[in-house]
Design a protein around this motif. Sequence first.
Motif, mmCIF file in Angstrom:
data_model
loop_
_atom_site.group_PDB
_atom_site.id
_atom_site.type_symbol
_atom_site.label_atom_id
_atom_site.label_comp_id
_atom_site.label_asym_id
_atom_site.label_seq_id
_atom_site.Cartn_x
_atom_site.Cartn_y
_atom_site.Cartn_z
ATOM 1 N N GLN A 18 0.836 -1.204 0.000
ATOM 2 C CA GLN A 18 0.000 0.000 0.000
ATOM 3 C C GLN A 18 0.873 1.258 0.000
ATOM 4 O O GLN A 18 0.602 2.212 -0.727
ATOM 5 C CB GLN A 18 -0.914 0.028 1.225
ATOM 6 N N GLN A 22 2.087 4.396 -3.389
ATOM 7 C CA GLN A 22 2.056 5.856 -3.332
ATOM 8 C C GLN A 22 3.319 6.482 -3.940
ATOM 9 O O GLN A 22 3.410 7.699 -4.072
ATOM 10 C CB GLN A 22 1.923 6.336 -1.871
ATOM 11 N N ARG A 107 -0.310 10.520 4.531
ATOM 12 C CA ARG A 107 -0.996 10.830 5.794
ATOM 13 C C ARG A 107 -2.369 10.159 5.835
ATOM 14 O O ARG A 107 -2.772 9.609 6.870
ATOM 15 C CB ARG A 107 -1.139 12.346 5.986
ATOM 16 N N GLU A 108 -3.090 10.161 4.714
ATOM 17 C CA GLU A 108 -4.389 9.496 4.649
ATOM 18 C C GLU A 108 -4.241 7.988 4.833
ATOM 19 O O GLU A 108 -5.030 7.365 5.555
ATOM 20 C CB GLU A 108 -5.081 9.818 3.324
ATOM 21 N N LEU A 109 -3.241 7.388 4.196
ATOM 22 C CA LEU A 109 -2.979 5.959 4.361
ATOM 23 C C LEU A 109 -2.662 5.636 5.818
ATOM 24 O O LEU A 109 -3.154 4.648 6.364
ATOM 25 C CB LEU A 109 -1.833 5.518 3.448
ATOM 26 N N CYS A 110 -1.852 6.477 6.453
ATOM 27 C CA CYS A 110 -1.495 6.276 7.861
ATOM 28 C C CYS A 110 -2.731 6.339 8.760
ATOM 29 O O CYS A 110 -2.836 5.586 9.738
ATOM 30 C CB CYS A 110 -0.476 7.322 8.314
ATOM 31 N N ALA A 111 -3.669 7.222 8.435
ATOM 32 C CA ALA A 111 -4.903 7.337 9.220
ATOM 33 C C ALA A 111 -5.798 6.117 9.028
ATOM 34 O O ALA A 111 -6.481 5.694 9.964
ATOM 35 C CB ALA A 111 -5.648 8.613 8.835
ATOM 36 N N GLN A 112 -5.771 5.533 7.835
ATOM 37 C CA GLN A 112 -6.621 4.375 7.529
ATOM 38 C C GLN A 112 -6.051 3.076 8.087
ATOM 39 O O GLN A 112 -6.795 2.183 8.465
ATOM 40 C CB GLN A 112 -6.784 4.223 6.017
ATOM 41 N N ASP A 113 -4.720 2.956 8.103
ATOM 42 C CA ASP A 113 -4.069 1.717 8.524
ATOM 43 C C ASP A 113 -3.083 2.048 9.637
ATOM 44 O O ASP A 113 -2.008 2.596 9.376
ATOM 45 C CB ASP A 113 -3.362 1.070 7.332
ATOM 46 N N THR A 114 -3.442 1.718 10.862
ATOM 47 C CA THR A 114 -2.592 2.109 12.003
ATOM 48 C C THR A 114 -1.219 1.462 11.967
ATOM 49 O O THR A 114 -0.258 2.055 12.448
ATOM 50 C CB THR A 114 -3.287 1.788 13.345
ATOM 51 N N GLY A 117 0.692 3.745 9.821
ATOM 52 C CA GLY A 117 0.865 5.002 10.541
ATOM 53 C C GLY A 117 1.920 4.916 11.617
ATOM 54 O O GLY A 117 2.774 5.807 11.743
#
Length: 134
Positions: A18, A22, A107-114, A117
Amino acid sequence: MSTMRMLLNELAPEARDQLLRQARPVRFSADTRIFRERQHADRFWIIESGRVELDKHVPGPSATLVDTLVPGDLLGCSWMISPYRWRFGATATTEVHALEFDGQAVRELCAQDTSVGEAVSATVAAAHARRLLR
């Protein structure tokens, strides 16, 4: 172990994929100014080849060298911390090949997948701390 290897080793294969989705490959010619201190920070890079010097403006005619980054190093930590302004400047001292990541998307990926993140946050914090301690 390089910053990139540390980050990728901490991620499960699916999370690693994932994050790598990016990325896009980029190239900077030698003597290219990649970013300047205090400009908007919206991306980061993983250096694959070449060298980049980080600098900090101080009173006087020239900037002070903060660090020299080599393959495997993370270039750019400020994309993750509001107000998203570069804390240093960066110049390619040789031709550089890197993977470029969009800060907002990561940042969005980090918020979706801890798990992503936590790994990204730990890697960015370690890179930033290392530079501040030099």
